[in-house]
Design a protein around this motif. Structure first.
Motif, PDB file in Angstrom:
ATOM      1  N   ASP A 125      -7.603  10.305  -6.914  1.00 50.88           N
ATOM      2  CA  ASP A 125      -7.445   8.953  -7.459  1.00 50.88           C
ATOM      3  C   ASP A 125      -7.525   7.914  -6.338  1.00 50.88           C
ATOM      4  OD1 ASP A 125      -6.965   9.950 -10.066  1.00 50.88           O
ATOM      5  OD2 ASP A 125      -4.792   9.989  -9.728  1.00 50.88           O
ATOM      6  N   ILE A 126      -6.798   8.188  -5.272  1.00 48.32           N
ATOM      7  CA  ILE A 126      -6.761   7.256  -4.144  1.00 48.32           C
ATOM      8  C   ILE A 126      -8.131   7.192  -3.464  1.00 48.32           C
ATOM      9  CG2 ILE A 126      -5.690   6.716  -1.918  1.00 48.32           C
ATOM     10  CD1 ILE A 126      -3.206   8.300  -2.980  1.00 48.32           C
ATOM     11  N   ARG A 127      -8.740   8.356  -3.276  1.00 51.82           N
ATOM     12  CA  ARG A 127     -10.055   8.398  -2.629  1.00 51.82           C
ATOM     13  C   ARG A 127     -11.081   7.585  -3.410  1.00 51.82           C
ATOM     14  NH1 ARG A 127     -10.635  13.660  -2.256  1.00 51.82           N
ATOM     15  NH2 ARG A 127      -9.900  13.716  -0.119  1.00 51.82           N
ATOM     16  N   SER A 128     -11.090   7.742  -4.717  1.00 55.99           N
ATOM     17  CA  SER A 128     -12.052   7.015  -5.554  1.00 55.99           C
ATOM     18  C   SER A 128     -11.841   5.508  -5.473  1.00 55.99           C
ATOM     19  CB  SER A 128     -11.937   7.473  -7.011  1.00 55.99           C
ATOM     20  OG  SER A 128     -12.287   8.820  -7.134  1.00 55.99           O
ATOM     21  N   ARG A 129     -10.572   5.076  -5.534  1.00 51.51           N
ATOM     22  CA  ARG A 129     -10.284   3.643  -5.451  1.00 51.51           C
ATOM     23  C   ARG A 129     -10.625   3.112  -4.066  1.00 51.51           C
ATOM     24  NH1 ARG A 129      -6.855  -0.180  -8.071  1.00 51.51           N
ATOM     25  NH2 ARG A 129      -7.282   1.139  -9.865  1.00 51.51           N
ATOM     26  N   ALA A 130     -10.285   3.873  -3.025  1.00 46.65           N
ATOM     27  CA  ALA A 130     -10.578   3.438  -1.662  1.00 46.65           C
ATOM     28  C   ALA A 130     -12.085   3.284  -1.460  1.00 46.65           C
ATOM     29  CB  ALA A 130     -10.004   4.425  -0.649  1.00 46.65           C
ATOM     30  N   TYR A 131     -12.849   4.195  -2.008  1.00 46.08           N
ATOM     31  CA  TYR A 131     -14.306   4.112  -1.892  1.00 46.08           C
ATOM     32  C   TYR A 131     -14.834   2.870  -2.592  1.00 46.08           C
ATOM     33  CZ  TYR A 131     -19.205   5.475  -1.929  1.00 46.08           C
ATOM     34  OH  TYR A 131     -20.560   5.494  -1.753  1.00 46.08           O
ATOM     35  N   LEU A 132     -14.306   2.595  -3.771  1.00 45.18           N
ATOM     36  CA  LEU A 132     -14.710   1.400  -4.514  1.00 45.18           C
ATOM     37  C   LEU A 132     -14.385   0.131  -3.714  1.00 45.18           C
ATOM     38  CD1 LEU A 132     -15.736   0.088  -7.166  1.00 45.18           C
ATOM     39  CD2 LEU A 132     -13.373   0.172  -7.963  1.00 45.18           C
ATOM     40  N   LEU A 133     -13.192   0.074  -3.159  1.00 45.60           N
ATOM     41  CA  LEU A 133     -12.793  -1.086  -2.350  1.00 45.60           C
ATOM     42  C   LEU A 133     -13.690  -1.236  -1.124  1.00 45.60           C
ATOM     43  CD1 LEU A 133      -8.914  -0.650  -2.495  1.00 45.60           C
ATOM     44  CD2 LEU A 133     -10.268  -2.406  -3.664  1.00 45.60           C
ATOM     45  N   TRP A 134     -14.010  -0.112  -0.493  1.00 43.85           N
ATOM     46  CA  TRP A 134     -14.868  -0.116   0.691  1.00 43.85           C
ATOM     47  C   TRP A 134     -16.258  -0.637   0.343  1.00 43.85           C
ATOM     48  CZ3 TRP A 134     -19.046   3.426   1.523  1.00 43.85           C
ATOM     49  CH2 TRP A 134     -19.587   3.399   2.808  1.00 43.85           C
ATOM     50  N   GLU A 135     -16.806  -0.155  -0.789  1.00 39.81           N
ATOM     51  CA  GLU A 135     -18.118  -0.640  -1.228  1.00 39.81           C
ATOM     52  C   GLU A 135     -18.088  -2.138  -1.526  1.00 39.81           C
ATOM     53  OE1 GLU A 135     -19.196   1.927  -4.555  1.00 39.81           O
ATOM     54  OE2 GLU A 135     -20.767   2.759  -3.266  1.00 39.81           O
ATOM     55  N   MET A 136     -17.045  -2.585  -2.207  1.00 39.91           N
ATOM     56  CA  MET A 136     -16.930  -3.995  -2.562  1.00 39.91           C
ATOM     57  C   MET A 136     -16.807  -4.878  -1.319  1.00 39.91           C
ATOM     58  SD  MET A 136     -14.546  -3.602  -5.998  1.00 39.91           S
ATOM     59  CE  MET A 136     -13.746  -5.141  -5.696  1.00 39.91           C
ATOM     60  N   ALA A 137     -16.278  -4.317  -0.233  1.00 33.80           N
ATOM     61  CA  ALA A 137     -16.112  -5.077   1.011  1.00 33.80           C
ATOM     62  C   ALA A 137     -17.365  -5.037   1.882  1.00 33.80           C
ATOM     63  CB  ALA A 137     -14.912  -4.534   1.784  1.00 33.80           C
ATOM     64  N   GLY A 138     -18.421  -4.409   1.390  1.00 30.54           N
ATOM     65  CA  GLY A 138     -19.661  -4.373   2.156  1.00 30.54           C
ATOM     66  C   GLY A 138     -19.801  -3.161   3.057  1.00 30.54           C
ATOM     67  N   GLN A 139     -19.008  -2.124   2.836  1.00 32.07           N
ATOM     68  CA  GLN A 139     -19.057  -0.854   3.560  1.00 32.07           C
ATOM     69  C   GLN A 139     -18.841  -1.005   5.068  1.00 32.07           C
ATOM     70  OE1 GLN A 139     -22.813   0.859   2.366  1.00 32.07           O
ATOM     71  NE2 GLN A 139     -22.153   1.068   0.254  1.00 32.07           N
ATOM     72  N   PRO A 140     -17.781  -1.710   5.467  1.00 36.97           N
ATOM     73  CA  PRO A 140     -17.529  -1.883   6.904  1.00 36.97           C
ATOM     74  C   PRO A 140     -17.122  -0.564   7.572  1.00 36.97           C
ATOM     75  CG  PRO A 140     -15.655  -2.658   5.642  1.00 36.97           C
ATOM     76  CD  PRO A 140     -16.744  -2.316   4.654  1.00 36.97           C
ATOM     77  N   ALA A 141     -17.543  -0.398   8.794  1.00 42.52           N
ATOM     78  CA  ALA A 141     -17.228   0.819   9.551  1.00 42.52           C
ATOM     79  C   ALA A 141     -15.825   0.738  10.149  1.00 42.52           C
ATOM     80  CB  ALA A 141     -18.249   1.002  10.667  1.00 42.52           C
ATOM     81  N   GLY A 142     -15.199   1.895  10.286  1.00 45.08           N
ATOM     82  CA  GLY A 142     -13.950   2.003  11.029  1.00 45.08           C
ATOM     83  C   GLY A 142     -12.705   1.462  10.343  1.00 45.08           C
ATOM     84  N   GLN A 143     -12.715   1.315   9.041  1.00 40.85           N
ATOM     85  CA  GLN A 143     -11.548   0.774   8.348  1.00 40.85           C
ATOM     86  C   GLN A 143     -11.022   1.706   7.254  1.00 40.85           C
ATOM     87  OE1 GLN A 143     -11.974  -3.290   7.102  1.00 40.85           O
ATOM     88  NE2 GLN A 143     -13.285  -3.774   8.827  1.00 40.85           N
ATOM     89  N   MET A 144     -11.247   2.998   7.436  1.00 39.85           N
ATOM     90  CA  MET A 144     -10.858   3.968   6.420  1.00 39.85           C
ATOM     91  C   MET A 144      -9.383   3.839   6.029  1.00 39.85           C
ATOM     92  SD  MET A 144     -11.019   8.125   6.607  1.00 39.85           S
ATOM     93  CE  MET A 144      -9.769   8.239   7.872  1.00 39.85           C
ATOM     94  N   ASP A 145      -8.517   3.762   7.020  1.00 36.38           N
ATOM     95  CA  ASP A 145      -7.081   3.684   6.732  1.00 36.38           C
ATOM     96  C   ASP A 145      -6.725   2.439   5.928  1.00 36.38           C
ATOM     97  OD1 ASP A 145      -6.675   6.041   8.066  1.00 36.38           O
ATOM     98  OD2 ASP A 145      -5.864   5.103   9.875  1.00 36.38           O
ATOM     99  N   THR A 146      -7.340   1.331   6.265  1.00 36.51           N
ATOM    100  CA  THR A 146      -7.068   0.075   5.561  1.00 36.51           C
ATOM    101  C   THR A 146      -7.355   0.209   4.075  1.00 36.51           C
ATOM    102  OG1 THR A 146      -7.599  -1.201   7.533  1.00 36.51           O
ATOM    103  CG2 THR A 146      -7.660  -2.371   5.424  1.00 36.51           C
ATOM    104  N   PHE A 147      -8.507   0.769   3.741  1.00 37.91           N
ATOM    105  CA  PHE A 147      -8.881   0.910   2.339  1.00 37.91           C
ATOM    106  C   PHE A 147      -8.062   1.985   1.637  1.00 37.91           C
ATOM    107  CE2 PHE A 147     -12.641  -1.142   4.167  1.00 37.91           C
ATOM    108  CZ  PHE A 147     -12.673  -2.255   3.345  1.00 37.91           C
TER     109      PHE A 147
END
Length: 58
Positions: A8-30
């Protein structure tokens, strides 16, 4: 009660990451933002035990 899973968390984090433009190095933040959002949503629905930390408050 539906438990909050890692998937659940992984899916939401991926969605947030995509919406933010797929920035590198921010895995923990998302990851933490996704976890916080999901816990808040489930608490609103009465779906998370009260003993979980109130991550949505911060």
């Amino acid at each position: 009660m539906a438990g909050l899973t890692e998937q659940d968390i992984r899916s939401r984090a991926y969605l947030l990451w995509e919406m933010a433009g797929q920035p590198a190095g921010q895995m923990d933040t998302f990851w933490y933002k996704a976890e916080k959002e999901l816990i808040a949503e489930r608490k609103e629905q009465g779906d998370v035990p009260s003993y979980l930390p109130n991550l949505a408050a911060g």
